[in-house]
Design a protein around this motif. Structure first.
Motif, PDB file in Angstrom:
ATOM      1  N   UNK A   6       0.851  -1.183   0.000  1.00 41.42           N
ATOM      2  CA  UNK A   6       0.000   0.000   0.000  1.00 41.42           C
ATOM      3  C   UNK A   6       0.888   1.236   0.000  1.00 41.42           C
ATOM      4  N   UNK A   7       0.443   2.282  -0.663  1.00 41.32           N
ATOM      5  CA  UNK A   7       1.201   3.530  -0.646  1.00 41.32           C
ATOM      6  C   UNK A   7       0.236   4.698  -0.688  1.00 41.32           C
ATOM      7  N   UNK A   8       0.717   5.845  -0.252  1.00 43.50           N
ATOM      8  CA  UNK A   8      -0.086   7.065  -0.218  1.00 43.50           C
ATOM      9  C   UNK A   8       0.263   7.862   1.014  1.00 43.50           C
ATOM     10  N   UNK A   9       0.316   9.177   0.881  1.00 47.14           N
ATOM     11  CA  UNK A   9       0.663   9.981   2.047  1.00 47.14           C
ATOM     12  C   UNK A   9       0.698  11.462   1.753  1.00 47.14           C
ATOM     13  N   UNK A  34       3.841  -1.290   3.665  1.00 51.23           N
ATOM     14  CA  UNK A  34       3.477   0.089   3.325  1.00 51.23           C
ATOM     15  C   UNK A  34       4.730   0.877   2.957  1.00 51.23           C
ATOM     16  N   UNK A  35       4.661   1.582   1.824  1.00 49.38           N
ATOM     17  CA  UNK A  35       5.730   2.508   1.443  1.00 49.38           C
ATOM     18  C   UNK A  35       5.172   3.929   1.511  1.00 49.38           C
ATOM     19  N   UNK A  36       5.838   4.767   2.308  1.00 49.10           N
ATOM     20  CA  UNK A  36       5.422   6.157   2.448  1.00 49.10           C
ATOM     21  C   UNK A  36       6.641   7.053   2.531  1.00 49.10           C
ATOM     22  N   UNK A  43       3.451   7.848   8.329  1.00 49.00           N
ATOM     23  CA  UNK A  43       4.408   6.990   9.046  1.00 49.00           C
ATOM     24  C   UNK A  43       3.871   6.564  10.408  1.00 49.00           C
ATOM     25  N   UNK A  44       3.435   7.519  11.211  1.00 53.64           N
ATOM     26  CA  UNK A  44       2.935   7.188  12.539  1.00 53.64           C
ATOM     27  C   UNK A  44       1.607   6.457  12.484  1.00 53.64           C
ATOM     28  N   UNK A  45       0.753   6.824  11.535  1.00 51.15           N
ATOM     29  CA  UNK A  45      -0.548   6.162  11.411  1.00 51.15           C
ATOM     30  C   UNK A  45      -0.389   4.678  11.099  1.00 51.15           C
ATOM     31  N   UNK A  46       0.533   4.363  10.217  1.00 48.13           N
ATOM     32  CA  UNK A  46       0.719   2.967   9.811  1.00 48.13           C
ATOM     33  C   UNK A  46       1.490   2.186  10.868  1.00 48.13           C
ATOM     34  N   UNK A  50       1.023  -1.571  13.483  1.00 51.22           N
ATOM     35  CA  UNK A  50       2.005  -2.656  13.335  1.00 51.22           C
ATOM     36  C   UNK A  50       2.088  -3.235  11.920  1.00 51.22           C
ATOM     37  N   UNK A  51       1.972  -2.367  10.931  1.00 49.58           N
ATOM     38  CA  UNK A  51       2.212  -2.760   9.540  1.00 49.58           C
ATOM     39  C   UNK A  51       3.647  -2.364   9.197  1.00 49.58           C
ATOM     40  N   UNK A  52       4.461  -3.266   8.643  1.00 47.83           N
ATOM     41  CA  UNK A  52       5.841  -2.903   8.269  1.00 47.83           C
ATOM     42  C   UNK A  52       5.862  -1.701   7.322  1.00 47.83           C
ATOM     43  N   UNK A  53       6.694  -0.725   7.678  1.00 41.61           N
ATOM     44  CA  UNK A  53       6.698   0.557   6.974  1.00 41.61           C
ATOM     45  C   UNK A  53       8.077   0.832   6.391  1.00 41.61           C
ATOM     46  N   UNK A  54       8.098   1.326   5.147  1.00 41.48           N
ATOM     47  CA  UNK A  54       9.343   1.628   4.453  1.00 41.48           C
ATOM     48  C   UNK A  54       9.274   3.081   3.973  1.00 41.48           C
ATOM     49  N   UNK A  55      10.167   3.920   4.468  1.00 46.81           N
ATOM     50  CA  UNK A  55      10.178   5.328   4.091  1.00 46.81           C
ATOM     51  C   UNK A  55      11.087   5.592   2.909  1.00 46.81           C
ATOM     52  N   UNK A  56      10.628   6.427   1.982  1.00 50.77           N
ATOM     53  CA  UNK A  56      11.442   6.814   0.831  1.00 50.77           C
ATOM     54  C   UNK A  56      11.458   8.337   0.707  1.00 50.77           C
ATOM     55  N   UNK A  57      12.386   8.834  -0.092  1.00 48.79           N
ATOM     56  CA  UNK A  57      12.463  10.272  -0.364  1.00 48.79           C
ATOM     57  C   UNK A  57      11.274  10.682  -1.222  1.00 48.79           C
ATOM     58  N   UNK A  58      10.785  11.891  -0.986  1.00 47.47           N
ATOM     59  CA  UNK A  58       9.678  12.388  -1.814  1.00 47.47           C
ATOM     60  C   UNK A  58       9.790  13.900  -1.923  1.00 47.47           C
ATOM     61  N   UNK A  59       9.309  14.412  -3.039  1.00 45.92           N
ATOM     62  CA  UNK A  59       9.299  15.855  -3.247  1.00 45.92           C
ATOM     63  C   UNK A  59       7.938  16.284  -3.722  1.00 45.92           C
ATOM     64  N   UNK A  60       7.559  17.484  -3.376  1.00 44.75           N
ATOM     65  CA  UNK A  60       6.255  17.987  -3.772  1.00 44.75           C
ATOM     66  C   UNK A  60       6.292  18.446  -5.228  1.00 44.75           C
ATOM     67  N   UNK A  61       5.228  18.122  -5.949  1.00 48.05           N
ATOM     68  CA  UNK A  61       5.111  18.502  -7.352  1.00 48.05           C
ATOM     69  C   UNK A  61       4.211  19.733  -7.414  1.00 48.05           C
ATOM     70  N   UNK A  62       4.804  20.882  -7.658  1.00 43.95           N
ATOM     71  CA  UNK A  62       4.063  22.143  -7.544  1.00 43.95           C
ATOM     72  C   UNK A  62       3.713  22.721  -8.909  1.00 43.95           C
TER      73      UNK A  62
END
Length: 355
Positions: A6-9, A34-36, A43-46, A50-62
């Motif tokens: 699952x992804x989204x954030x 979950x990838x966020x 991050x905290x919600x997931x 207790x769902x395994x969470x993987x953080x990646x870099x992200x940038x806003x598209x303006x």
């Protein structure tokens, strides 16, 4: 075991439908990851469930000029490489994306690795992140019939949004008790979004003298927005924010007044609650809430007051008229087959996952 990413954030709206899907996915035996983003709200919600969470870099598209437009594309590219590494390692059968800027690298990486991707678009007109991700998706779930005209015909499907099961478990008496209300007057619940709304808060408080003659009032006013001078008024209960209490407050309410974010209004639709929507002004957004609200009014689910027209007299008149005709709105909502999208989304996941 079948595995889903699952992804989204970025905002709670890009996480809540994923949270609604998780109990059903668990029940059907899916291994959920979950990838966020590395620091987003998701991050905290997931992690809290207790769902395994993987953080990646992200940038806003303006769409507007900003110095960060020079650096954020590199964050998006870095996020793509990080997502490729994570997805290669996890080998999921399918990816479900709820949107937000962090989802774009995940969707692109999934497509490169030939993992089927399903996207969910909440608003009537697609946001920029989802627009960029659409070419890489197998199917695109939407909430509004009108949205189908904005996406490739062969990919779009009207599902509605997944709704959290716990919202249907509210107890009317517990809701009244939380507010110290008796059951002699109907209850209006007012929600101005997670941060609250100065405009809505002001008109509610200026109308209390008239409203409290006929109604009890639940006012979710946003963080640091309580008015201490109104704390002990009988029939008026302020909350900065609610979580576990929300199902019970919903159960107690006879009329809801809300912003017009897609998740909120589809929760209202699922609960068949007569409602008045006050969408976020186009001056403070891309106008998606205005379009969402107009669609609900057109379908007979809601009445709408645009923020620019929000005056005490208009507000009071709309409440009286909507409450008096509440059965009309309830009947219209009962006819909708688009209130809770969990089963329709699950069917797409079952159909399109890589075996």
């Amino acid at each position: 075991m079948k595995r889903i990413i699952l992804t989204g954030g970025g905002t709670a709206g890009h996480v809540t439908p994923n949270l609604a899907l998780i109990p059903k996915l668990k029940k059907e035996g899916w291994d959920i990851r979950y990838i966020g983003s590395k620091k987003g709200i998701e991050k905290n919600l997931i992690k809290s469930i207790n769902i395994p969470y993987y953080g990646i870099s992200s940038g806003k598209l303006r769409r507007y000029k900003d110095i960060k437009n020079l650096t954020d594309p590199f964050r998006v590219i870095a996020g793509c490489f990080e997502a490729l590494r994570i997805i290669s390692k996890l080998k999921p059968n399918i990816i479900f994306s709820k949107g937000g800027y962090v989802s774009v690298p995940v969707v692109v990486a999934g497509w490169i690795l030939r993992v089927p991707v399903i996207i969910h678009e909440s608003d009537l007109t697609p946001g920029l992140a989802n627009k960029l991700a659409f070419p890489f998706a197998k199917k695109i779930c939407v909430n509004f019939p009108e949205t189908l005209s904005y996406i490739p015909k062969e990919k779009g499907i009207l599902t509605g949004t997944p709704i959290r099961e716990e919202l249907f478990l509210g107890d009317y008496k517990k809701g009244l008790k939380l507010c110290d209300f008796d059951n002699k007057k109907p209850v209006i619940m007012i929600m101005g979004g997670s941060l609250g709304s100065v405009t809505i808060n002001k008109v509610v408080r200026s109308s209390l003298d008239k409203l409290l003659k006929s109604f009890n009032i639940i006012h979710i006013c946003g963080k640091n927005n309580k008015d201490s001078s109104l704390e002990n008024i009988k029939g008026y209960k302020q909350f900065e924010y609610v979580n576990e209490e929300l199902p019970h407050l919903f159960a107690a309410a006879s009329l809801l007044i809300s912003r017009a974010g897609a998740n909120s209004i589809f929760e209202i639709l699922s609960l068949k609650k007569p409602n008045i929507l006050i969408p976020l002004s186009a001056k403070a957004s891309r106008g998606d809430q205005i379009l969402n609200a107009k669609s609900f009014k057109k379908q007979g689910f809601s009445e709408v007051i645009e923020e620019e027209n929000l005056k005490k007299e208009t507000f009071l008149d709309m409440i009286i008229n909507t409450y008096s005709n509440r059965e009309k709105y309830i009947e219209s909502m009962k006819k909708s087959n688009n209130s809770n999208g969990i089963e329709k989304v699950m069917e797409l996941i079952r159909t399109h996952y890589k075996k």
